[in-house]
Design an enzyme around this catalytic site. Structure first.
Site: not given
Ligand code: IMP
Ligand code: MG
Length: 175
Positions: A98, A101, A103, A105-106, A129, A157, A163
């Site tokens: 989705d 952010d 990064g 998680t990915l 982002k 969400d 969602r």
């Molecule tokens: P990362 O590991 O920080 O890149 O987080 C990614 C996950 O955080 C995404 O898959 C979303 O589930 C959640 N997330 C990050 N930013 C947002 C947002 O602005 N709205 C909702 N969920 C977010």
């Molecule tokens: Mg997610």
């Protein structure tokens, strides 16, 4: 506090953008079978709309990874809650997410899946982002770059709400 969602991209705009992304992916893979990996739960809406527009033979699988608990702030905790059902060795795989952010998680998901020796492994995310990035991660297909605001709708969400909104919006709080 009252929660208000302001529309950022309409349902029609998102549909149009997803069709463009699908076009790019169709162009790249042509007739090559593609294995789509949905990162639950946020990318479900994007995943199905994208999958419907792909023209090569497609298979799908699901994985649940999380770095966020409830709320808008990252807990910094990364967790695989559900692994893929099928092996990916030797297959062309596309991770569908989705939003990228920090990064983190990915980054974790990609490393883990890469170790299973897929033929290729690319990433398609609806939203990016870039200003929040902490982990270096290459994303091949991106729907929209968004500013550092909290996004909801179209799968995303806030505390598991919003969602199902058919559009992408920004969540704001008012007294
Ligand atoms: P990362 O590991 O920080 O890149 O987080 C990614 C996950 O955080 C995404 O898959 C979303 O589930 C959640 N997330 C990050 N930013 C947002 C947002 O602005 N709205 C909702 N969920 C977010
Ligand atoms: Mg997610």
């Amino acid at each position: 506090m009252k929660e208000i969602v302001h529309e950022m991209f309409s349902e029609e705009q998102v549909a149009e953008r997803i069709a463009q992304l699908a076009g790019q992916i169709n162009e790249k893979y042509r007739e090559e079978p593609l294995h789509l990996i949905c990162i639950l739960r946020g990318s479900v809406f994007f995943f199905t709309e994208l999958a419907k527009r792909l023209t090569m033979p497609v298979t799908i699988d699901f994985m649940a990874a999380s770095s966020y608990e409830d709320g808008t702030v990252s807990t910094g905790k990364l967790e695989i809650r559900k692994d893929l059902d099928d092996p990916i060795e030797g297959r062309h795989c596309l991770i569908v997410e989705d939003i990228v952010d920090t990064g983190k998680t990915l980054c974790m998901v990609k490393k883990m899946l890469q170790a299973r020796n897929p033929a290729s492994l690319e990433i398609c995310a609806l939203l990016d982002k870039p200003s929040r990035r902490e982990a270096e991660i290459e994303t091949e297909y991106i729907g929209y770059e968004v500013p550092d605001q909290f996004i909801v709708g179209y799968g995303l969400d806030y505390a598991q709400k919003y969602r199902n909104l058919p559009y992408i919006g920004v969540l704001e709080f008012e007294e």
